[in-house]
Design a protein around this motif. Structure first.
Motif, PDB file in Angstrom:
ATOM      1  N   LYS A  89       0.828  -1.205   0.000  1.00 15.38           N
ATOM      2  CA  LYS A  89       0.000   0.000   0.000  1.00 15.38           C
ATOM      3  C   LYS A  89       0.867   1.260   0.000  1.00 15.38           C
ATOM      4  N   GLY A  90       2.000   1.220   0.703  1.00 13.25           N
ATOM      5  CA  GLY A  90       2.923   2.346   0.670  1.00 13.25           C
ATOM      6  C   GLY A  90       3.523   2.547  -0.711  1.00 13.25           C
ATOM      7  N   ALA A  91       3.839   1.434  -1.386  1.00 13.76           N
ATOM      8  CA  ALA A  91       4.366   1.540  -2.749  1.00 13.76           C
ATOM      9  C   ALA A  91       3.346   2.168  -3.681  1.00 13.76           C
ATOM     10  N   ALA A  92       2.067   1.845  -3.479  1.00 17.97           N
ATOM     11  CA  ALA A  92       1.013   2.459  -4.292  1.00 17.97           C
ATOM     12  C   ALA A  92       0.949   3.966  -4.046  1.00 17.97           C
ATOM     13  N   GLU A  93       1.101   4.380  -2.796  1.00 17.00           N
ATOM     14  CA  GLU A  93       1.100   5.816  -2.506  1.00 17.00           C
ATOM     15  C   GLU A  93       2.273   6.512  -3.182  1.00 17.00           C
ATOM     16  N   ARG A  94       3.436   5.852  -3.189  1.00 14.89           N
ATOM     17  CA  ARG A  94       4.604   6.458  -3.832  1.00 14.89           C
ATOM     18  C   ARG A  94       4.380   6.624  -5.335  1.00 14.89           C
ATOM     19  N   LEU A  95       3.686   5.652  -5.935  1.00 13.57           N
ATOM     20  CA  LEU A  95       3.380   5.763  -7.361  1.00 13.57           C
ATOM     21  C   LEU A  95       2.640   7.061  -7.660  1.00 13.57           C
ATOM     22  N   LEU A  96       1.764   7.457  -6.757  1.00 15.76           N
ATOM     23  CA  LEU A  96       0.874   8.575  -7.026  1.00 15.76           C
ATOM     24  C   LEU A  96       1.431   9.919  -6.569  1.00 15.76           C
ATOM     25  N   GLY A  97       2.305   9.895  -5.593  1.00 20.40           N
ATOM     26  CA  GLY A  97       2.657  11.193  -5.041  1.00 20.40           C
ATOM     27  C   GLY A  97       4.117  11.500  -4.844  1.00 20.40           C
ATOM     28  N   GLY A  98       5.017  10.564  -5.104  1.00 17.52           N
ATOM     29  CA  GLY A  98       6.404  10.840  -4.751  1.00 17.52           C
ATOM     30  C   GLY A  98       7.358  10.830  -5.908  1.00 17.52           C
ATOM     31  N   GLY A  99       6.881  11.000  -7.123  1.00 17.87           N
ATOM     32  CA  GLY A  99       7.744  10.938  -8.289  1.00 17.87           C
ATOM     33  C   GLY A  99       8.526  12.222  -8.493  1.00 17.87           C
ATOM     34  N   CYS A 100       9.024  12.395  -9.704  1.00 19.46           N
ATOM     35  CA  CYS A 100       9.878  13.531  -9.998  1.00 19.46           C
ATOM     36  C   CYS A 100       9.813  13.820 -11.484  1.00 19.46           C
ATOM     37  N   ASN A 101      10.411  14.943 -11.867  1.00 16.21           N
ATOM     38  CA  ASN A 101      10.583  15.232 -13.286  1.00 16.21           C
ATOM     39  C   ASN A 101      11.859  14.546 -13.746  1.00 16.21           C
ATOM     40  N   MET A 102      11.706  13.357 -14.293  1.00 20.29           N
ATOM     41  CA  MET A 102      12.857  12.512 -14.607  1.00 20.29           C
ATOM     42  C   MET A 102      13.452  12.889 -15.962  1.00 20.29           C
ATOM     43  N   GLN A 103      14.734  13.191 -15.965  1.00 20.55           N
ATOM     44  CA  GLN A 103      15.449  13.451 -17.213  1.00 20.55           C
ATOM     45  C   GLN A 103      15.976  12.132 -17.775  1.00 20.55           C
TER      46      GLN A 103
END
Length: 298
Positions: A89-103
């Motif tokens: 469930k924590g991994a699912a939250e990271r999918l939605l809210g903890g990303g970045c502008n990846m170069q």
């Protein structure tokens, strides 16, 4: 929810509420429903032009941290959840809210417009330039190679679970169909996590992959792609070879250990920091080891 192209959101309008969860005891089932399912809903929402996605999580994501008293969604997730349910469930939250502008850079073969695509992730404290040698070689063999900068792979910001989630979303963003996943060291761990979240991954390749906090071991049973691991001798920077049991837990995988290879041999080009992981060779020269990796990885 396991099949991202079968999530129908074409006619839902401007908002979606997502609150599906699995409480199964088997880790790979939790991974498929809670993580892959969330990724598929997110991907379908993007394709359908949904402007707002409401994700309903659970207080269980905070298990393993301080007492769950008077908390809200701003409480940081614990680094080491004690069970697969809160971890998934924590991994699912990271999918939605903890990303970045990846170069990222793209290495394309000449005159192969429909070339298969592979994402190749660098190791800890590296960057996309650390994989140029492999990327150029693979492109010369007809592969389209995407080398991203991982957003959380430094000594001051290490979040391997989020790196895996970011790779899964990058594969979706590329919108080229199934995308192979490969990675060196901590990038290999990110690739394993991303492959577990993407059942359509055609192949997974580890280059002296290193696990951290058991994240790779937890994700491995959920990987369905043909998986291959090329490893070094047990030495500095990978003294426990803990990526080997991760790939061993993937059904049908194979692992090859290169005699005399050290951890730094799998970064191309090497650098001073990576050189700290180098060791003297008894049998094979560094050039021979690099040639072997070139051949085996293609």
């Amino acid at each position: 929810l396991e099949h991202r192209r079968r999530v129908p959101l074409a006619d839902v309008g401007g908002a979606v509420k997502h609150d599906v969860a699995a409480g199964h005891r088997r880790g790979h089932v939790l991974e498929r429903v809670n993580v892959t399912g969330t990724a598929n809903v997110l991907a379908a929402a993007i394709r359908a032009g949904v402007t707002r996605l409401v994700h309903v999580s659970t207080e269980a994501v905070l298990v393993g941290g301080p007492p769950i008293v008077r908390v809200d969604e701003t409480r940081p997730l614990p680094d080491h959840p004690p069970a697969m349910y809160p971890a998934s469930k924590g991994a699912a939250e990271r999918l939605l809210g903890g990303g970045c502008n990846m170069q990222y850079d793209v290495f394309s073969p000449t005159d192969v417009p429909d070339a298969p695509t592979v994402i190749l992730a660098h190791g800890f404290q590296g960057n996309r330039g650390s994989m140029v040698g492999w990327a150029e070689h693979w492109a010369s063999w007809g592969l389209r190679v995407v080398t991203p900068n991982l957003c959380h792979a430094t000594i001051i910001d290490a979040d391997h679970a989020q790196n895996g989630a970011d790779l899964a979303l990058l594969a979706e963003h590329l919108d080229v169909g199934p995308v192979a996943l490969a990675g060196y060291s901590a990038g290999g761990l990110a690739a394993v996590i991303a492959a577990a979240a993407r059942p359509d991954t055609p192949v997974l390749l580890g280059l002296d992959m290193v696990d951290a906090g058991g994240l790779g071991a937890d994700a491995a049973p959920g990987v369905t792609a043909p998986a291959h691991d090329i490893t070094s001798e047990t030495a500095m920077c990978n003294s426990s070879s803990n990526g080997v049991p991760v790939f061993a837990a993937i059904d049908g995988s194979n692992t090859v250990r290169l005699v005399d290879a050290d951890h730094c041999d799998f970064q191309n080009p090497g650098d001073g920091l990576c050189g700290l992981c180098s060791a003297a060779n008894d049998v094979n020269t560094p050039e021979a080891i690099q040639a072997a990796i070139y051949g085996m990885s293609t």
